[in-house]
Design a protein around this motif. Sequence first.
Motif, PDB file in Angstrom:
ATOM      1  N   THR A 170      -7.021 -36.152   5.182  1.00  0.00           N
ATOM      2  CA  THR A 170      -6.009 -36.305   6.016  1.00  0.00           C
ATOM      3  C   THR A 170      -6.332 -35.070   7.409  1.00  0.00           C
ATOM      4  O   THR A 170      -5.858 -35.218   8.313  1.00  0.00           O
ATOM      5  CB  THR A 170      -4.663 -36.254   5.726  1.00  0.00           C
ATOM      6  OG1 THR A 170      -4.401 -34.985   5.115  1.00  0.00           O
ATOM      7  CG2 THR A 170      -4.419 -37.338   4.980  1.00  0.00           C
ATOM      8  N   ALA A 173      -6.502 -43.080  12.354  1.00  0.00           N
ATOM      9  CA  ALA A 173      -4.955 -43.094  12.952  1.00  0.00           C
ATOM     10  C   ALA A 173      -4.791 -43.599  14.375  1.00  0.00           C
ATOM     11  O   ALA A 173      -4.007 -44.376  14.890  1.00  0.00           O
ATOM     12  CB  ALA A 173      -4.309 -41.782  13.053  1.00  0.00           C
ATOM     13  N   THR A 174      -5.688 -43.058  15.336  1.00  0.00           N
ATOM     14  CA  THR A 174      -5.897 -43.573  16.760  1.00  0.00           C
ATOM     15  C   THR A 174      -6.267 -44.851  16.724  1.00  0.00           C
ATOM     16  O   THR A 174      -5.537 -45.617  17.698  1.00  0.00           O
ATOM     17  CB  THR A 174      -6.992 -42.471  17.546  1.00  0.00           C
ATOM     18  OG1 THR A 174      -6.604 -41.102  17.281  1.00  0.00           O
ATOM     19  CG2 THR A 174      -6.949 -42.710  18.907  1.00  0.00           C
ATOM     20  N   VAL A 221      -3.145 -47.157  16.308  1.00  0.00           N
ATOM     21  CA  VAL A 221      -2.310 -47.099  17.168  1.00  0.00           C
ATOM     22  C   VAL A 221      -2.977 -48.086  18.458  1.00  0.00           C
ATOM     23  O   VAL A 221      -2.163 -48.505  19.124  1.00  0.00           O
ATOM     24  CB  VAL A 221      -1.871 -45.548  17.854  1.00  0.00           C
ATOM     25  CG1 VAL A 221      -1.153 -45.498  19.056  1.00  0.00           C
ATOM     26  CG2 VAL A 221      -1.218 -44.941  16.640  1.00  0.00           C
ATOM     27  N   TRP A 251      -2.480 -51.550  17.426  1.00  0.00           N
ATOM     28  CA  TRP A 251      -0.981 -51.866  17.401  1.00  0.00           C
ATOM     29  C   TRP A 251      -0.781 -52.180  18.950  1.00  0.00           C
ATOM     30  O   TRP A 251      -0.087 -53.221  19.252  1.00  0.00           O
ATOM     31  CB  TRP A 251      -0.266 -50.953  17.010  1.00  0.00           C
ATOM     32  CG  TRP A 251       1.155 -51.005  17.010  1.00  0.00           C
ATOM     33  CD1 TRP A 251       1.986 -51.816  16.381  1.00  0.00           C
ATOM     34  CD2 TRP A 251       2.022 -50.424  18.102  1.00  0.00           C
ATOM     35  NE1 TRP A 251       3.302 -51.843  16.776  1.00  0.00           N
ATOM     36  CE2 TRP A 251       3.338 -50.810  17.861  1.00  0.00           C
ATOM     37  CE3 TRP A 251       1.669 -49.439  19.170  1.00  0.00           C
ATOM     38  CZ2 TRP A 251       4.380 -50.550  18.812  1.00  0.00           C
ATOM     39  CZ3 TRP A 251       2.737 -49.080  19.906  1.00  0.00           C
ATOM     40  CH2 TRP A 251       3.956 -49.525  19.617  1.00  0.00           C
ATOM     41  N   ILE A 267       4.970 -50.404  13.408  1.00  0.00           N
ATOM     42  CA  ILE A 267       4.401 -48.901  13.773  1.00  0.00           C
ATOM     43  C   ILE A 267       5.462 -47.892  13.622  1.00  0.00           C
ATOM     44  O   ILE A 267       5.218 -46.896  12.824  1.00  0.00           O
ATOM     45  CB  ILE A 267       3.809 -48.695  15.254  1.00  0.00           C
ATOM     46  CG1 ILE A 267       3.096 -47.517  15.384  1.00  0.00           C
ATOM     47  CG2 ILE A 267       5.407 -48.685  16.206  1.00  0.00           C
ATOM     48  CD1 ILE A 267       1.615 -47.643  14.734  1.00  0.00           C
ATOM     49  N   ASN A 268       6.856 -48.140  13.770  1.00  0.00           N
ATOM     50  CA  ASN A 268       7.815 -47.241  13.378  1.00  0.00           C
ATOM     51  C   ASN A 268       7.868 -47.004  11.900  1.00  0.00           C
ATOM     52  O   ASN A 268       7.864 -45.933  11.434  1.00  0.00           O
ATOM     53  CB  ASN A 268       9.152 -47.721  13.788  1.00  0.00           C
ATOM     54  CG  ASN A 268       9.160 -47.745  15.354  1.00  0.00           C
ATOM     55  OD1 ASN A 268       8.511 -47.061  16.156  1.00  0.00           O
ATOM     56  ND2 ASN A 268      10.309 -48.273  16.021  1.00  0.00           N
ATOM     57  N   THR A 279       4.625 -45.263  10.419  1.00  0.00           N
ATOM     58  CA  THR A 279       4.317 -43.926  10.840  1.00  0.00           C
ATOM     59  C   THR A 279       5.599 -42.916   9.974  1.00  0.00           C
ATOM     60  O   THR A 279       5.340 -41.776   9.642  1.00  0.00           O
ATOM     61  CB  THR A 279       4.448 -43.736  12.361  1.00  0.00           C
ATOM     62  OG1 THR A 279       5.598 -44.116  12.937  1.00  0.00           O
ATOM     63  CG2 THR A 279       3.354 -43.943  13.072  1.00  0.00           C
ATOM     64  N   THR A 280       6.503 -43.615   9.934  1.00  0.00           N
ATOM     65  CA  THR A 280       7.802 -42.729   9.019  1.00  0.00           C
ATOM     66  C   THR A 280       7.331 -42.921   7.766  1.00  0.00           C
ATOM     67  O   THR A 280       7.488 -41.515   7.172  1.00  0.00           O
ATOM     68  CB  THR A 280       9.216 -43.610   9.436  1.00  0.00           C
ATOM     69  OG1 THR A 280       9.287 -43.984  10.578  1.00  0.00           O
ATOM     70  CG2 THR A 280      10.218 -42.968   8.552  1.00  0.00           C
ATOM     71  N   ILE A 311       4.169 -42.707   6.646  1.00  0.00           N
ATOM     72  CA  ILE A 311       3.084 -41.755   6.312  1.00  0.00           C
ATOM     73  C   ILE A 311       3.782 -40.367   6.629  1.00  0.00           C
ATOM     74  O   ILE A 311       3.342 -39.448   5.908  1.00  0.00           O
ATOM     75  CB  ILE A 311       2.127 -42.165   7.449  1.00  0.00           C
ATOM     76  CG1 ILE A 311       1.391 -43.446   6.867  1.00  0.00           C
ATOM     77  CG2 ILE A 311       1.025 -40.971   7.570  1.00  0.00           C
ATOM     78  CD1 ILE A 311       0.505 -44.215   7.824  1.00  0.00           C
ATOM     79  N   THR A 312       4.591 -39.899   7.538  1.00  0.00           N
ATOM     80  CA  THR A 312       4.891 -38.768   7.725  1.00  0.00           C
ATOM     81  C   THR A 312       5.708 -38.326   6.725  1.00  0.00           C
ATOM     82  O   THR A 312       5.592 -37.103   6.185  1.00  0.00           O
ATOM     83  CB  THR A 312       5.866 -38.839   9.200  1.00  0.00           C
ATOM     84  OG1 THR A 312       5.214 -39.371  10.255  1.00  0.00           O
ATOM     85  CG2 THR A 312       6.453 -37.285   9.280  1.00  0.00           C
TER      86      THR A 312
END
Length: 164
Positions: free
Chosen positions: A18, A27-28, A31, A34, A51-52, A55-56, A58-59
């Motif tokens: 990571t 990751a780019t 996005v 998407w 996407i929300n 990303t949530t 993964i974060t």
Amino acid sequence: MSDKSIFERFSDWATKFTGSSYAFIGATLIVIIWAVSGPVFNYSETWQLVINTGTTIITFLMVFLIQKAQNKDSKAIQIKLNELLAANEKASNRIVDIEDLTEKELDQLHCYYEKLADFAEKDEDIHTSHSIDAAQRNQDYKHDYFKRKHEEWLQKKQQKNESV
């Protein structure tokens, strides 16, 4: 073979991956894909939710992965510093494992070292050493001196009271 558990090996791999260029590029690309797929899905709520949610999640997982890596690195650095302190005859062994002190205790030590830095700046001899142990000896001397003077004062006071 290593004694590392499957989780340990996975987290080491995930931490390295990571933090790599490949992960950033991946990751780019996700996005970009998407964003480009927006018109295909008519910019629907489901399209946004994908996407929300992704990303949530993964974060959320990355917070724990980063903390685990930070804890491991911090522990390794502390062990290396402790070894350097233990190996240096002029260093105070009292500093080993100070990471277990409270924030207030660390602030007190910080102030002490600021004072040592001031002493060092005033010394003409750059080889002069100021240490916690030297300060402790000085403190013990002052304490003994004060105690002795106080006892002398008490004796004089008692003798004065007896003579009256």
